[in-house]
Design an enzyme around this catalytic site. Structure first.
Site, short mmCIF file in Angstrom:
data_model
loop_
_atom_site.label_atom_id
_atom_site.label_comp_id
_atom_site.label_asym_id
_atom_site.label_seq_id
_atom_site.Cartn_x
_atom_site.Cartn_y
_atom_site.Cartn_z
N LYS A 184 0.86 -1.18 0.00
CA LYS A 184 0.00 0.00 0.00
C LYS A 184 0.89 1.22 0.00
O LYS A 184 1.99 1.20 0.56
CB LYS A 184 -0.87 0.02 1.26
N1 GLU Z 1 -7.20 0.07 -3.39
C1 GLU Z 1 -7.93 -1.11 -3.70
C2 GLU Z 1 -8.02 -2.03 -2.51
O1 GLU Z 1 -7.87 -1.62 -1.39
C3 GLU Z 1 -7.43 -1.79 -4.98
C4 GLU Z 1 -6.03 -2.30 -4.91
C5 GLU Z 1 -5.52 -2.82 -6.26
O2 GLU Z 1 -6.29 -2.93 -7.20
O3 GLU Z 1 -4.32 -3.08 -6.33
O4 GLU Z 1 -8.30 -3.20 -2.64
#
Ligand code: GLU
Length: 425
Positions: free
Chosen positions: A115
């Protein structure tokens, strides 16, 4: 930071990281995991903290903190969104990165978890400033990302335009176009059809499965959705299309209620025009905190972490909570909801549609071939349903909450992969 420093910070953690670590601890105990392995999964494999100087449009200079945390690479490249919010801090990013590892494992997509975040309020910045912040952040984290290393995607405060800037900055540095570096890109730049609506489509699939499991007919059901952004907006729309009366929705500015069910298409036009759900005709304004305790069948918290707490969990009237956001239910709230027999469908299952279609987007980039929207949606539904049934059968067999079952399945898959690979050297 060194490993002991990170480990020491982790032991003092509160908020979402504390919740994430408690979930891992529970799974580690249930799986009888050796201490060393548990320790390995507690601590992110790699973290990068960067400072981002921004030349503002008025010529002044501002500096923002940014992070990329890569929790795990065991099953494949790290994967996860990039968040722009003033609330971003390292422990939150660590928790969100860990949840990405479990989400990818639970949905069986070949990724680890990561993240990113920048502690900035995008609403206070022009598009030109956001572009400069994004490009500078990208160039700072360039050494640790790549289509086989770590693949960012949108999250709160970022969107397909942000992804286009990341892709361009990365591609310029490489000297050629690298479409697989991000997912959630504009379709005209190699983004996947169906990606923009994937998270909310997945939330709706799971909400319908949950209703069925509790014997609730969608045509006679009601729902409340907290958040009207990338996840909440589509979730409200898909639930309404399935016949559910969406009685209330909220956004950062306020909340609106209609006992007969909101007309989501008209509400969307209103939001398009005014930027907020506030002031929508044909609905009453309500206190946004009241939305969480409305008498509805399904509650979809689709905004931020930590909104269902020990303060309000006892007042939740919904029989089903479908976590559209990451980490909306605190540990204490989880216990209260369990005691009250409220079915909580955890984030790593409920909102996994986004990363599933991110995976499809990356596969399409690798194949240099575009799938039809129908293919994307069908494959998404198949994966969400498979994960739903995996969780239901584990929870039933071991008398677990859905969160415990989902986390155990995910942790077990990561541990199995680790055992097969072995430890080097
Ligand atoms: N931000 C989204 C999540 O928390 C998508 C993450 C992604 O597609 O890599 O799942």
């Amino acid at each position: 930071m060194t490993h002991p420093e990170i480990a020491a910070t982790l032991s003092r953690s509160t908020g979402p990281l504390d919740d994430a670590l408690a979930q891992l601890r529970q799974a580690a105990e249930a799986l009888d995991m050796p201490d060393g392995l548990h320790e390995m999964l507690k601590v992110p494999r790699r973290e990068l903290a960067v400072s981002i100087p921004l030349r503002r449009d008025d010529g002044s200079l501002a500096v923002y903190s940014g992070y990329r945390v890569q929790h795990n690479f065991t099953r494949g490249p790290a994967k996860g969104g990039l968040r722009y919010s003033p609330a971003v801090e390292i422990d939150e990013v660590r928790a969100l990165a860990m949840w990405m590892t479990w989400k990818c494992a639970l949905l069986d997509v070949p990724y680890g978890g990561a993240k990113g975040g920048v502690a900035i309020d995008p609403r206070q910045h022009s598009q030109a400033e956001l572009e400069r912040v994004t490009r500078r952040y990208t160039s700072e984290i360039l050494p640790v990302i790549g289509p086989e290393v770590d693949i960012p995607a949108p999250d709160i405060g970022t969107d397909e335009r942000t992804m286009a800037w990341i892709m361009d900055t990365f591609s310029v540095a490489r000297g050629y176009t690298v479409t697989g570096i991000v997912t959630g890109k504009p379709v005209s730049l190699g983004g996947s059809l169906g990606r923009a609506s994937a998270t909310s489509r997945g939330v709706a699939h799971i909400a319908l499965h949950a209703m069925e499991s509790r014997g609730i007919d969608p045509a006679h059901a009601s729902a409340a959705v907290q958040g009207f952004g990338k996840v909440g907006h589509g979730a409200a729309r898909f639930l309404a299309e399935a016949g559910v009366k969406v009685r209330a929705v909220s956004d950062i500015d306020g909340a609106v209620y209609s006992h007969e069910g909101l007309d989501i298409a008209r509400l969307s036009e209103h939001v398009e025009r005014t930027g907020s759900v506030v002031g929508f005709e044909g609905a009453e304004p309500i206190d946004p905190s009241y939305l969480l305790t409305l008498d509805v069948d399904v509650l979809v918290p689709a905004a931020v972490e930590g909104v269902l707490t020990s303060e309000n969990a006892a007042k939740v009237e919904a029989r089903i909570v479908v976590e559209g956001a990451n980490g909306p239910t605190t540990k204490d709230a989880d216990t209260i909801l369990r005691e009250r027999d409220v079915l909580v469908v955890p984030d790593i299952l409920a909102n996994a549609g986004g990363v599933v279609v991110s995976y499809f987007e990356w596969v399409q980039a690798n194949q240099a071939y575009q799938w039809s929207e129908r293919d994307v949606n069908d494959r998404l539904e198949e994966r969400m349903s498979r994960a739903w049934h995996d969780v239901v059968s584990r929870a039933g067999a071991h008398d677990l909450t859905f969160r415990e079952a989902a986390t155990e399945i995910a942790v077990e898959r990561v541990v199995d992969a680790h055992r097969l690979r072995g430890l080097y050297p």
